[in-house]
Design a protein around this motif. Structure first.
Motif: not given
Length: 384
Positions: A190-191, A221-223, A253-256
């Motif tokens: 996570t950023v 990944l999470k933004i 295939n979980k979302p970004v």
């Protein structure tokens, strides 16, 4: 305008990811799209109420007198799922800096990212830019969560010379932690509350290249509440992309998730902001502007051309994946070839894209786009 039938003969890329181990399974499962889609042209539909994240983001400017605008689209009203929200960093695992700008160094960032955990910055009261002299790389055995929280005051700069942040579960140099590196749930990166400026991955062709600021393969990944400005990757290449962010493979295939974030002034062969192969995205209450896809020859590359030039802001290729964009503004992006705003190709025509309560405007496509959807080129199962 070129007809959709004519566009179909252009062909579509068949991107293949390098394997990390024999017998490795491919990701499965596609998140279902949400209801209540709206038009995708120059129209901004704003419902009452606000559930999205906002607040000040990191500023690339060190001038304390300047008023810092919120990152993303502060007028976006898309509801943000719990798992897409900012991580609580009130009890950090480690801290970069000891209270002064001089203590916040590239070496300290690289060391902290390699060690993993929840990372905060203590660089003093004023905004600070950390000039990265090396790319910060996630070690796959450390975590399983890696969180970078800039507190709205930290810019990580690639100085126009290097990528800023890297995660790759299939990179043996970073350690293999499972026998199925393409489909594992960790590390989860996570950023948040950060600015990524002047990242540049030009010339780095590992895993196909791209990802001027951030490259991710595997894990999650999470933004959140972050800014990406003036990032770059290679100028040519039929499937290379993501001036700001390039993602390959996400767990099941979980979302970004991209929430309340801004992507401004990125430039790459494809995907002036975001790019992926076989990856789902959920982009909420964000702003993508002034990005460009500058390659030529499209994908597959036309004879005599190096290929590229599609997806001024977003470039998505692969098979079964889903993209949802809500509460978001995509404006003033451009593509030399197709999809001045968004290029979406599902090779097996199973992919879906949903655009809700968003504004797409002034996103010229140099040569082709889908009729009735300005700035978009779409080949897939359903666009709403």
């Amino acid at each position: 305008m070129t007809s959709l039938a004519a566009l179909l003969v252009l062909g579509v890329a068949t991107a293949t990811l390098p394997a990390c181990a024999s017998g490795e399974p491919t990701p499965t499962g596609t998140p279902s799209a949400s209801p209540q889609a709206v038009a995708t042209g120059d129209q901004d539909v704003v419902p009452a109420g606000r559930d999205g994240l906002g607040g000040p983001g990191a500023s690339a400017s060190p001038k304390p007198a300047a008023k810092v605008a919120p990152a993303g689209n502060p007028n976006g009203h898309a509801s943000v799922p719990t798992e897409a929200r900012a991580v609580d960093t009130s009890k950090p695992t480690r801290t970069v800096g000891t209270g002064t700008p001089a203590s916040c160094t590239s070496a300290a960032v690289v060391k902290a990212v390699a060690a993993g955990g929840v990372i905060r910055f203590d660089c003093g009261p004023a905004p600070v830019t950390i000039k990265m002299t090396a790319t910060a790389k996630v070690r796959n055995a450390n975590g399983p969560k890696v969180v970078l929280d800039g507190g709205g005051k930290v810019t990580l700069s690639g100085q126009g010379q290097r990528r800023v942040l890297y995660l790759n579960t299939c990179d043996e140099a970073q350690g293999w932690t499972t026998s199925h590196c393409q489909n594992q749930d960790h590390p989860q990166l996570t950023v948040q509350n950060l600015t990524f400026a002047d990242g540049n991955s030009t010339g780095d062709k590992a895993e196909g290249g791209g990802g001027g600021a951030i490259f991710v393969r595997g894990g999650r990944l999470k933004i959140v509440n972050s800014r990406f400005v003036r990032n770059r990757c290679d100028r040519t290449g039929p499937d290379l992309g993501g001036a700001a962010v390039r993602v390959l493979s996400q767990y099941e295939n979980k979302p970004v998730y991209v929430v309340s974030s801004t992507f401004d002034g990125g430039s790459c062969s494809n995907g002036g902001a975001l790019s992926s192969i076989g990856v789902s995205w959920t982009v909420l209450n964000s702003l993508l502007k002034n990005n460009e896809a500058i390659g030529s020859g499209a994908n597959p590359a036309k004879s005599g051309t190096p290929g590229g030039g599609s997806g001024g802001a977003i470039y998505c290729d692969g098979n079964e994946f889903a993209v949802r964009i809500a509460g978001t503004i995509i404006e003033n992006n451009r593509a030399n070839e197709g999809g001045g705003a968004i290029f979406f190709v599902s090779n097996n025509r199973t992919g879906t894209m949903k655009i809700e309560n968003s504004t797409l405007r002034r996103n010229p496509s140099g040569k082709f786009e889908t009729p009735g959807h300005p700035g978009i080129f779409f080949l897939g199962a359903k666009l709403t």
